[in-house]
Design a protein around this motif. Sequence first.
Motif, short mmCIF file in Angstrom:
data_model
loop_
_atom_site.label_atom_id
_atom_site.label_comp_id
_atom_site.label_asym_id
_atom_site.label_seq_id
_atom_site.Cartn_x
_atom_site.Cartn_y
_atom_site.Cartn_z
N VAL A 116 16.12 -69.82 -42.44
CA VAL A 116 15.06 -69.21 -43.23
C VAL A 116 15.45 -69.32 -44.70
O VAL A 116 16.56 -68.92 -45.09
CB VAL A 116 14.85 -67.72 -42.86
N THR A 117 14.57 -69.87 -45.52
CA THR A 117 14.80 -69.94 -46.96
C THR A 117 14.08 -68.77 -47.61
O THR A 117 12.87 -68.62 -47.49
CB THR A 117 14.27 -71.26 -47.54
N VAL A 118 14.85 -67.91 -48.29
CA VAL A 118 14.30 -66.74 -48.95
C VAL A 118 14.24 -67.00 -50.45
O VAL A 118 15.25 -67.41 -51.05
CB VAL A 118 15.16 -65.49 -48.67
N CYS A 119 13.09 -66.78 -51.06
CA CYS A 119 12.90 -67.02 -52.50
C CYS A 119 12.82 -65.70 -53.25
O CYS A 119 12.21 -64.74 -52.79
CB CYS A 119 11.62 -67.83 -52.74
N PHE A 120 13.42 -65.69 -54.43
CA PHE A 120 13.40 -64.52 -55.30
C PHE A 120 12.90 -64.92 -56.68
O PHE A 120 13.20 -66.02 -57.17
CB PHE A 120 14.80 -63.92 -55.45
N ALA A 121 12.17 -64.01 -57.31
CA ALA A 121 11.68 -64.27 -58.66
C ALA A 121 12.84 -64.17 -59.65
O ALA A 121 13.85 -63.51 -59.37
CB ALA A 121 10.60 -63.25 -59.03
N PRO A 122 12.73 -64.83 -60.81
CA PRO A 122 13.77 -64.70 -61.85
C PRO A 122 13.99 -63.24 -62.21
O PRO A 122 13.05 -62.47 -62.38
CB PRO A 122 13.18 -65.47 -63.03
N GLY A 123 15.25 -62.82 -62.25
CA GLY A 123 15.58 -61.44 -62.60
C GLY A 123 15.60 -60.48 -61.44
O GLY A 123 16.08 -59.35 -61.56
N GLU A 124 15.09 -60.88 -60.28
CA GLU A 124 15.07 -60.03 -59.10
C GLU A 124 16.45 -60.03 -58.45
O GLU A 124 17.17 -61.04 -58.49
CB GLU A 124 14.03 -60.55 -58.11
N ASP A 125 16.84 -58.90 -57.86
CA ASP A 125 18.10 -58.85 -57.11
C ASP A 125 18.06 -59.92 -56.04
O ASP A 125 17.15 -59.95 -55.21
CB ASP A 125 18.29 -57.47 -56.48
N ALA A 126 19.04 -60.79 -56.04
CA ALA A 126 19.01 -61.94 -55.14
C ALA A 126 20.34 -62.16 -54.47
O ALA A 126 20.79 -63.29 -54.31
CB ALA A 126 18.58 -63.19 -55.91
N ASP A 127 21.00 -61.09 -54.06
CA ASP A 127 22.27 -61.24 -53.36
C ASP A 127 22.02 -61.41 -51.87
O ASP A 127 20.88 -61.39 -51.39
CB ASP A 127 23.19 -60.06 -53.65
N TRP A 128 23.11 -61.57 -51.13
CA TRP A 128 23.01 -61.80 -49.70
C TRP A 128 22.35 -60.63 -48.98
O TRP A 128 21.56 -60.81 -48.05
CB TRP A 128 24.40 -62.07 -49.14
N PHE A 129 22.64 -59.40 -49.42
CA PHE A 129 22.07 -58.23 -48.75
C PHE A 129 20.55 -58.17 -48.95
O PHE A 129 19.81 -57.80 -48.04
CB PHE A 129 22.73 -56.96 -49.28
N SER A 130 20.08 -58.54 -50.12
CA SER A 130 18.64 -58.56 -50.38
C SER A 130 17.94 -59.59 -49.50
O SER A 130 16.85 -59.35 -48.97
CB SER A 130 18.37 -58.86 -51.85
N ALA A 131 18.58 -60.75 -49.34
CA ALA A 131 18.00 -61.79 -48.49
C ALA A 131 17.95 -61.32 -47.03
O ALA A 131 16.95 -61.52 -46.34
CB ALA A 131 18.80 -63.07 -48.62
N SER A 132 19.03 -60.70 -46.57
CA SER A 132 19.08 -60.21 -45.20
C SER A 132 18.01 -59.17 -44.95
O SER A 132 17.39 -59.13 -43.88
CB SER A 132 20.46 -59.61 -44.90
N GLU A 133 17.78 -58.31 -45.94
CA GLU A 133 16.77 -57.26 -45.81
C GLU A 133 15.38 -57.86 -45.67
O GLU A 133 14.58 -57.42 -44.84
CB GLU A 133 16.84 -56.34 -47.02
N LYS A 134 15.10 -58.90 -46.46
CA LYS A 134 13.78 -59.55 -46.37
C LYS A 134 13.59 -60.20 -45.00
O LYS A 134 12.52 -60.10 -44.39
CB LYS A 134 13.63 -60.60 -47.48
N VAL A 135 14.62 -60.88 -44.52
CA VAL A 135 14.53 -61.54 -43.22
C VAL A 135 14.33 -60.52 -42.11
O VAL A 135 13.52 -60.71 -41.20
CB VAL A 135 15.80 -62.38 -42.95
N ASN A 136 15.03 -59.41 -42.19
CA ASN A 136 14.91 -58.37 -41.17
C ASN A 136 13.54 -57.72 -41.21
O ASN A 136 12.91 -57.49 -40.17
CB ASN A 136 16.01 -57.32 -41.37
N ASP A 137 13.04 -57.42 -42.42
CA ASP A 137 11.75 -56.75 -42.55
C ASP A 137 10.59 -57.63 -42.11
O ASP A 137 9.65 -57.16 -41.46
CB ASP A 137 11.53 -56.31 -44.01
N LEU A 138 10.64 -58.91 -42.48
CA LEU A 138 9.48 -59.79 -42.24
C LEU A 138 9.56 -60.56 -40.93
O LEU A 138 8.53 -60.92 -40.36
CB LEU A 138 9.35 -60.78 -43.40
N LEU A 139 10.78 -60.81 -40.44
CA LEU A 139 10.93 -61.60 -39.23
C LEU A 139 11.62 -60.85 -38.10
O LEU A 139 11.77 -61.40 -37.00
CB LEU A 139 11.72 -62.88 -39.54
#
Length: 233
Positions: free
Chosen positions: A12-35
């Motif tokens: 899964v490729t997770v995209c973040f806007a410039p300036g948005e928190d974009a660490d590994w934990f943020s990516a994991s949270e998005k994957v968990n919430d949406l998928l």
Amino acid sequence: MPKPTPLTDQVVTVCFAPGEDADWFSASEKVNDLLNANGTPARRYHVRHRSLIGWLTRFFGYYLLDAARKFGAITMAAGGRKGRLDLNATAANAAGDAILRWRAWNQHINNTTKPARTWEDFLAQHHADPAKVSINEARRRFQQQPRVLAMLAYVGAHTFDPYELAAYQAGEATYAGLHWRIAMVGDVLITVEGKVLKPASDTVADQLRFGNEACAYLRSLKSSARLCAVAIA
């Protein structure tokens, strides 16, 4: 229904806007919430080293996620700032590997066996009449074909996934085109806005449509946007 025996995890490729928190934990949270899935970082992006200061940037992991090193120099990363990731090299290397794999398949499988029906054909039979053709029976019918058996039996420098048979039989350009798109955007892409882009089905046509849409979206992002590749089982 997903492929019954994938040889690799989905990415899964997770995209973040410039300036948005974009660490590994943020990516994991998005994957968990949406998928509703958990995963690990997937080091799949080559890292860009600018010509004038490349000797310096190759040793520093700023704006990168889960970077890998070789002899001290950074070579690969699971993500980071888009401008630091060499997406062209990532795609080119994937295409090169796919071409070598297809040519080996062409020599050892295509030239020695007759064309076979794809997994999608047998899956359609199951969906049309599940009581008559169970998923196990569909899989048995697919795997008993001589070409599929030859792919499973092959031992060499490459591994041939029988569930990619449709892409193999579509030719070298199609097979390579599919795999460089996968290298760029993975199997699923989560946009900055939280929209999930994915193939409508496992068919090669739908995977290519998804790849075209996701690659176009990736190209539209600013160089300061962030990406993170997550492997999910």
